[in-house]
Structure formats: C-alpha cells, structure tokens
Design a protein around this motif. Structure first.
Motif, short mmCIF file in Angstrom:
data_model
loop_
_atom_site.label_atom_id
_atom_site.label_comp_id
_atom_site.label_asym_id
_atom_site.label_seq_id
_atom_site.Cartn_x
_atom_site.Cartn_y
_atom_site.Cartn_z
N PRO A 1 0.84 -1.20 0.00
CA PRO A 1 0.00 0.00 0.00
C PRO A 1 0.88 1.26 0.00
CG PRO A 1 0.23 -0.82 2.22
CD PRO A 1 0.99 -1.78 1.33
N VAL A 2 0.26 2.42 -0.04
CA VAL A 2 1.00 3.66 0.16
C VAL A 2 1.30 3.78 1.65
CG1 VAL A 2 0.95 6.17 -0.05
CG2 VAL A 2 -0.17 4.75 -1.78
N ILE A 3 2.56 4.07 1.96
CA ILE A 3 2.98 4.19 3.37
C ILE A 3 3.66 5.54 3.56
CG2 ILE A 3 4.40 3.20 5.21
CD1 ILE A 3 4.30 0.54 3.72
N VAL B 1 -1.22 13.62 4.31
CA VAL B 1 -1.12 12.51 3.36
C VAL B 1 -1.09 13.04 1.93
CG1 VAL B 1 -2.22 10.82 4.87
CG2 VAL B 1 -3.62 12.17 3.30
N PHE B 2 -0.43 12.36 1.05
CA PHE B 2 -0.20 12.88 -0.29
C PHE B 2 -1.46 12.89 -1.16
CE2 PHE B 2 4.06 13.37 0.57
CZ PHE B 2 4.81 13.73 -0.54
N ASP B 3 -2.28 11.86 -1.02
CA ASP B 3 -3.41 11.73 -1.93
C ASP B 3 -4.65 11.36 -1.13
OD1 ASP B 3 -5.22 11.24 -3.92
OD2 ASP B 3 -3.93 9.90 -5.09
N GLU B 4 -5.63 12.23 -1.14
CA GLU B 4 -6.83 11.97 -0.34
C GLU B 4 -7.74 10.94 -0.99
OE1 GLU B 4 -10.15 15.19 -1.24
OE2 GLU B 4 -8.27 16.15 -0.64
N ILE C 1 -5.48 6.40 6.76
CA ILE C 1 -6.19 7.56 6.23
C ILE C 1 -6.59 7.25 4.79
CG2 ILE C 1 -6.04 10.00 5.61
CD1 ILE C 1 -6.06 9.57 8.59
N GLY C 2 -7.89 7.40 4.51
CA GLY C 2 -8.36 7.10 3.16
C GLY C 2 -9.51 7.99 2.76
N PRO C 3 -10.08 7.77 1.59
CA PRO C 3 -11.15 8.61 1.07
C PRO C 3 -12.34 8.73 2.01
CG PRO C 3 -10.34 7.13 -0.64
CD PRO C 3 -9.69 6.72 0.64
N GLU C 4 -12.62 7.63 2.74
CA GLU C 4 -13.81 7.66 3.61
C GLU C 4 -13.70 8.71 4.70
OE1 GLU C 4 -10.98 4.48 5.06
OE2 GLU C 4 -11.83 5.11 3.15
N GLN C 5 -12.48 8.94 5.23
CA GLN C 5 -12.32 9.96 6.26
C GLN C 5 -12.58 11.36 5.72
OE1 GLN C 5 -10.19 7.38 6.08
NE2 GLN C 5 -9.72 6.63 8.14
N PHE C 6 -12.11 11.60 4.51
CA PHE C 6 -12.34 12.92 3.91
C PHE C 6 -13.81 13.13 3.55
CE2 PHE C 6 -7.81 12.21 3.18
CZ PHE C 6 -7.27 13.43 3.53
N LEU D 1 -9.72 22.21 5.62
CA LEU D 1 -8.66 21.21 5.53
C LEU D 1 -7.97 21.25 4.16
CD1 LEU D 1 -7.17 18.77 6.80
CD2 LEU D 1 -8.97 17.31 5.87
N LYS D 2 -8.78 21.43 3.13
CA LYS D 2 -8.24 21.49 1.78
C LYS D 2 -7.26 22.64 1.62
CE LYS D 2 -9.85 21.43 -3.02
NZ LYS D 2 -11.05 21.48 -3.90
N THR D 3 -7.60 23.79 2.23
CA THR D 3 -6.73 24.97 2.17
C THR D 3 -5.41 24.70 2.89
OG1 THR D 3 -8.65 26.43 2.09
CG2 THR D 3 -6.53 27.42 2.74
N ILE D 4 -5.51 24.09 4.07
CA ILE D 4 -4.31 23.77 4.86
C ILE D 4 -3.43 22.78 4.09
CG2 ILE D 4 -3.46 22.67 6.98
CD1 ILE D 4 -6.02 23.72 8.35
N ARG D 5 -4.06 21.77 3.45
CA ARG D 5 -3.30 20.78 2.69
C ARG D 5 -2.54 21.43 1.54
NH1 ARG D 5 -4.00 15.53 2.61
NH2 ARG D 5 -4.03 15.42 0.33
N MET D 6 -3.17 22.38 0.89
CA MET D 6 -2.51 23.07 -0.21
C MET D 6 -1.30 23.86 0.27
SD MET D 6 -5.76 24.38 -2.48
CE MET D 6 -4.69 25.29 -3.60
#
Length: 726
Positions: free
Chosen positions: A638-640, A666-669, A694-699, A710-715
């Motif tokens: 998986p992605v680690i 995380v790199f990819d939501e 962390i995966g799509p379901e959390q977002f 959160l999207k703004t902070i990630r950017m």
C-alpha cells in the motif's frame, strides 16, 4: 561424462570393498574403531564447526558408519594372527576411493531424479540435529514413552535422555583428550599402552548406566548380520545395518563410536525395541506418536508467533470423493495472525527405513505419506476457503456433534506447512519442485521437526518470520531454485531478502542458463549453533568444550542484513506485539536495499534535526511517503507514510489531534494510506509507534466547511514542504 561406463565404477566399488574387508579381517575390530575415531576426532579439532556439526567430506563423515556396517555384516574368518597395527592411511585411501566411485554410480543411475538425489543424500550425509537442541528434542520426544520404557526395560525416559546426552557429550567434546591424559593410555610414540583402558571411554554401559538388556537390543556383534548385503555392490544401494542398532558388541561389551548415526536414529531405534519386547504396544506407540508430533510442531511454530490465534484439531465441511458431497474434514492446526493464515498438517509416520534404491516403490510411498498427502489435505482446506472467502472452523464434541469455534476471513496470504517427525531435510528442500506436490497457487513448506527447532532460535521477530514465509513462497515457485538443504532457504533470505528475485537477476545476466548452482548458504547458521553449544559446554564445565572461546570468535545470531536504524524501527514495531504495527513492519521488510537505505537516511537525518530544534512544536516536515508514485508502484504494497516526531509530541496522546495532523499531510486523499507515526526520545532512540489508516472515507465524512478548511491547509503544506522524493 560422455564416456561414463557403469561397469568401470562397479569394478572400482567391488575392488575397494574387497580390499576394505581384507584389511578389517587382519585387524582387531576394537583397535580399528578406536583408531578411526581418533582420526575423525583429531581432524575435527582443527575445525570447530566440524567437531560439533560433522560437516566433513562424505567419506570422513561416514567413515565410522561404513566400517562398523562391514564389521557386523561379514563373517570374517581369520586363519592367521591379527596384526597389532592397523594401516589407517591405507584404509582411508580405500574408503575414499569407494565413496568416490559409489557417489558417481548413484549420480548417473537411470532412476528418476528424486530417487537418485535421496539415495545420494542418505549415502553421504549424516548428523541432522544440532547438538544445541538435543536435550529439548529428546525430552520432548521420549517423555511420553516413560511408562512403556519402565514396563519394558525398567528404564525411565529421563534416564534414557540423560544417557543419550552423556554419549553425545562423550563423543563430541574434548573430554577424550583429558581421558587419554589421565589414563596414560597412549605412549610417547603414539601407540596404545592398554587397549581395554581406552575402550572404557566408548563403553555404553559405563557411560549411560542403562540396563544391559536395553543396550543389547540396540547392538550388533561382529558378523551377526552376515547375510545383510547380498554382494559388495549392495553396500552402495542398501541402507546401513547399524541404522537402528548403533552399538557394536565385542566380547560382551557394548561400544558407541559414531555419534551422528546414534543421534539420527535413536528415537526410532527405541520405538522398535519397545515394540519387539512389549507385544501389544504398537497401538499405544502410534497414538503417542501422533499426539506428540502435533504438540511439538505447533509449540515450535507458536514460539515465533506468540500472539497468533491457534486452532488445534479443527474440523470443517468440504466436498470429498467423486460425488463432491460435503463431509467433515480435519486439520491439525490453523494459525491466524493478522491477515496471514498457516495451514499445518503433521505426520508422525516414518520415512521408509529402506534406502530409495533398494525399494523405490516403498520409498516413494513414504514420501507421499509425509509430503503429498498432507499437502493435498491443506489444499482442500485452502480451496474451501477460497471458494467462499471464509471458512467455518469447528471442534468435535462427540461422534456426531460439532461446535463452531471461529470464522476465518479477510486473509491475504496463506502458507501450507507440512511437518514430519522423521528428518528429510535435504529431500524437503527439493520435494516441492517434484510431481509429488500438486501444482497450485498454495505455497508449501515441508519441514522436519529437527529443522523446525532451528526456526525459533533464529526468528525472534514475528514480522521477519512472516516476511520469510512470503519470500520462501516465491522461491518455492521459482524453477531455478533447487537447494540441497532446507536451511539454505534461511541463509539466502538473510543475505538477499527477496532471493527469488536475486536468482532471476542472475539468470537474466547470463544468457541460455537452464539451472543456477546455489552454493551452501547455511554456513553462518552452522557456526552460530556450534559456538552457542560450545559456550554452554564451557560454562557448564571449562574442561569440557570443543575449543576455547578465547581462541574462537563468538558469532552473533544470524539475521537479515539491514541498515542499523531501519533495524531499530523493525524491532520497535515488533516489540509492541500489535498486529497493525507488525503488518507495517512486514510491508517495510518487502522493500529493497536502496529503499531501506532511503528510510535509514530519513530517520537519521530527521532525528538529528528534530533533536537540534529547541522548539519541538515546530513541524520540520519530518515525514516521507513510499509507494505513492503510479509509474513505479509495487502492487503488493500500500501507500505508506512515515512521520518522525519527538516522543513528547501531543500527536501521540490525542487521537483526534493525530487524525487531523495526518489528514493534513497525506499525499493523496483519494487513496488509502498507512500512516506510521514514530517517536524519538532525547537519546535519539526510537521508542514510540502508532499506525493510522487515512483514506477517502475519512475525507468524505467531513462536513463541507471543515473539508474546505482542511483542503486549504493541505494546499499550503504541499506548497511549503520540501519532501525528498523516494
């Protein structure tokens, strides 16, 4: 060998055996055996590994065995005075000549490969159990027969085990040198002063204090089996007459000279003499054998996976027979650890006592019983699970009543393990590549209890053991990997990790290659076992050891080679005994050396920067992602992402804080990411670890406004971070 002529080598064997018999007829058998023991013993002193393990050339390894076998199987008529001296050098030359010719005859026999290979191994190899394990092994194996031994011979199992250990200690250690010095048994010129004084050292009754009736049952006198070999050539093709009767009887006394033959066969020898002297004991012996073989095997496997779930003697429904009707089927053991399942089938039966060449049918049938049948049973269990992606396990309460004990599902890796009481080390490493094992996607691991004892000694890490099983499963399907020994698999794994891939690289580097010769890779294991055993002897009695440890460097336990801090990380994940953390360790162990070095560099450099910072609340982008790039993604992983923080960071204490922290980074939501958060203390030691997925379901579960923030902070973090790309 284009001009190979069978008759030429048969003639060489015939000539050598004839001369060997002549030489033995002209010498005192006791003197002969003592002198040959001396030769082997003092040769071994020059090599500590050989002293304990017996890894010598075949003719030296089997020197005592072949000599004793000829002595007990030939009625030698002596019509002249026996010579006082035995020509050891001339005798050794003849033995070596015999073994060379015999080995070629076996190798070029027209029989099928597995038969040739098995015969060669039986003819040349002896000494299959490390002395380090003798006490545990024989205590486990013989204790259940205590009452039978007392009823039959007035001998307790503990006295039997103590006697076995005493013989082993006598014939393996330097006690012999001390004995010779104390008795003045050898003159300054090197000749024996009193042969009978020297013979006391090999006297089984004096060493063990066992009842004479028991010892006699395990002994053969000179010429007693005079019709055992039909002719000289049958010495090559037939099993040894001393296989189950290891002692040599001469003039009413009983001697043991070959420790390897004795240790290899004493368990089966004991059962044979109980059966012969206690009519009606066979059923009880068979029941004991079946129970103890399962108990020991599962106990040894459990040592490596102490937190696993073990289901013993479970039942399940599966289609059986031509009509495919579901019937109750039994499985000896199922280990479940995280998403790994090990299907264990144990066989207490014996490998055919006759040699492969003398009865090919019987030998192949015994291989079916010990390897083919248990694998087919495991395959039935595996196919039943695969058909429905789960399987229900039951315990048998009575003849018709079964109680459900578990439902197994969500398994990602399955390994079949077939364990035997009898040692077939060298055969087991080849058998999975033969037609004896049905072709399927279920990997098989055939192993004897002797070799299984080695595993808990070497694998004290559940993640490394599980990764080994995964790598071994790949090797079992690689047609280029043909090993002469089960433990070579461990040696190759320690050296290369993905050794199947390494062999494939060798094949690619050399065109038109059909088979890869893989040299001995168990030497480091042999040396470690030798030195550990020697240290135990020396601690127990400084005068009773094979060498001085001051003269011999003690070897550390063999392990897979990996960078220091990366090893520290794996150790940390293991010690928590948490399935999720060990799963991450297993994933990390699948990485190649370069990627491990990258992780090592990250951990050491970020640790230094983290400890140099006076403001521990500041995040120094201390994380690295792996396996996230689509173009070179490893499908099995998986992605680690690894995050390195100071142990006092609040992320370790507050799950909500930790989740927010990770979702920001995380790199990819849109992809599932395993986030490993590692803590380091002020002494630069990794001492904390938590894992979070962390995966799509959390977002997707976040309210719209929270997600936008959160999207703004990630950017911002993405723009600011200067993460090194791996």
């Amino acid at each position: 060998m284009e001009q190979f002529n069978v008759a030429d080598f048969e003639c060489k064997v015939e000539k050598s055996i004839t001369r060997i018999k002549e030489m033995l007829s002209e010498s005192d058998p006791l003197l002969t055996m003592i002198q040959l023991y001396n030769y082997k013993f003092f040769r071994g002193l020059m090599n500590i590994e050989e002293t304990i393990q017996g890894n010598t050339t075949p003719f030296e390894n089997k020197l005592l065995d072949i000599t004793q076998s000829i002595l007990v199987s030939n009625q030698l008529i002596i019509d002249h005075d026996i010579e006082d001296d035995f020509l050891v050098e001339e005798y050794l030359e003849e033995i070596e000549s015999f073994y060379s010719a015999a080995s070629i005859l076996i190798s070029f026999s027209p029989k099928e490969e597995i038969i040739r290979y098995s015969q060669g191994m039986q003819f040349n190899v002896t000494g299959t159990l490390y002395p380090l394990f003798e006490q545990d092994h024989f205590t486990d194996m013989l204790s259940p027969y205590d009452q039978l031994l007392q009823n039959t011979f007035g001998l307790t199992s503990s006295n039997l085990v103590n006697g076995i250990l005493a013989i082993s200690k006598h014939l393996r250690s330097t006690l012999y040198i001390k004995f010779l010095g104390d008795t003045d048994g050898i003159s300054d010129e090197g000749s024996f002063i009193d042969l009978h004084v020297i013979a006391d050292y090999f006297d089984v009754e004096k060493i063990t204090k066992w009842p004479k009736t028991f010892i006699k049952e395990l002994s053969l006198s000179r010429g007693e089996y005079k019709d055992f070999y039909e002719d000289n050539l049958s010495i090559v093709t037939k099993e040894s007459p001393i296989k189950y009767k290891p002692f040599l009887e001469l003039d009413g006394r009983f001697y043991c000279f070959s420790i390897d033959n004795f240790i290899d066969n004493i368990y089966r020898s004991t059962l044979r003499v109980i059966r012969a002297n206690n009519p009606g004991s066979s059923n009880q012996i068979n029941l004991i054998q079946n129970n103890l073989s399962e108990e020991i095997s599962l106990k040894l496997l459990k040592k490596m996976l102490p937190k696993s779930k073990l289901y013993k003697n479970v039942f399940y429904k599966a289609p059986v027979g031509g009509n495919g009707k579901d019937e109750w089927c039994e499985c000896d053991g199922i280990f479940i650890f995280d998403n790994v399942m090990i299907i264990v089938e144990v066989k207490g039966g014996a490998l055919s006592p006759v040699s492969p060449f003398s009865d090919e049918v019987a030998y192949l049938k015994s291989l079916d019983d010990l390897a083919k049948n248990p694998y087919n049973q495991s395959l039935r269990f595996y196919n039943t699970y695969k058909k429905q992606d789960f399987i229900e396990l039951f315990s048998k309460e009575s003849k018709r009543k079964y109680q459900k004990v578990a439902i197994v599902s969500d398994i990602k890796f399955v390994q079949a393990c077939s364990v035997t009481l009898d040692d077939f080390n060298e055969i087991a490493s080849r058998i999975e590549k033969t037609d004896i094992i049905q072709k399927s996607d279920l990997p098989i691991w055939c192993i004897s209890i002797n070799d299984l004892r080695v595993y808990p000694e070497l694998f004290d890490s559940p993640s490394i053991f599980l990764n080994y099983l995964y790598q071994r499963s790949k090797a079992s399907k690689n047609p280029y990997i043909k090993l002469n020994d089960e433990l070579d698999h461990i040696g190759l794994y320690f050296e290369y990790n993905d050794y199947s891939k390494r062999i494939n690289e060798v094949v690619e580097e050399h065109q038109d290659i059909s088979e890869v010769f893989i040299d001995n890779h168990r030497e480091e294991i042999d040396v470690y076992m030798t030195m550990k055993f020697n240290s135990i002897l020396e601690n127990a009695d400084p005068d009773n050891s094979s060498c001085s440890l001051s003269d011999c460097k003690f070897h550390k336990k063999p392990n897979q080679k990996m960078p220091k801090t990366f090893q520290q990380l794996i150790d940390l994940l293991d010690t928590k005994m948490n399935e999720e953390l060990i799963r991450v360790a297993r994933y990390l162990l699948m990485l190649d050396w370069d990627t491990r070095e990258n992780i090592e560099t990250f951990l050491t450099s970020r640790s230094r920067k983290l400890l140099e910072s006076k403001r521990r609340g500041v995040i120094l982008t201390p994380y690295m992602p792996m396996n996230y790039k689509k173009e070179n993604k490893i499908e099995e992983l998986p992605v680690i992402s690894i995050f390195l923080l100071h142990s006092s960071n609040r992320v370790f204490k507050n799950e909500t804080e930790r989740k927010r922290f990770l979702m920001e980074r995380v790199f990819d939501e849109d992809e599932q990411t395993i986030c490993l958060v590692v803590g380091i203390n002020d002494k630069a030691i990794l001492n904390k670890a938590v894992v979070y997925n962390i995966g799509p379901e959390q977002f997707k579960a976040l309210p719209f406004e929270t997600y936008e923030r959160l999207k703004t902070i990630r950017m911002k973090i993405s723009e600011a971070r200067n993460t090194r790309e791996f």
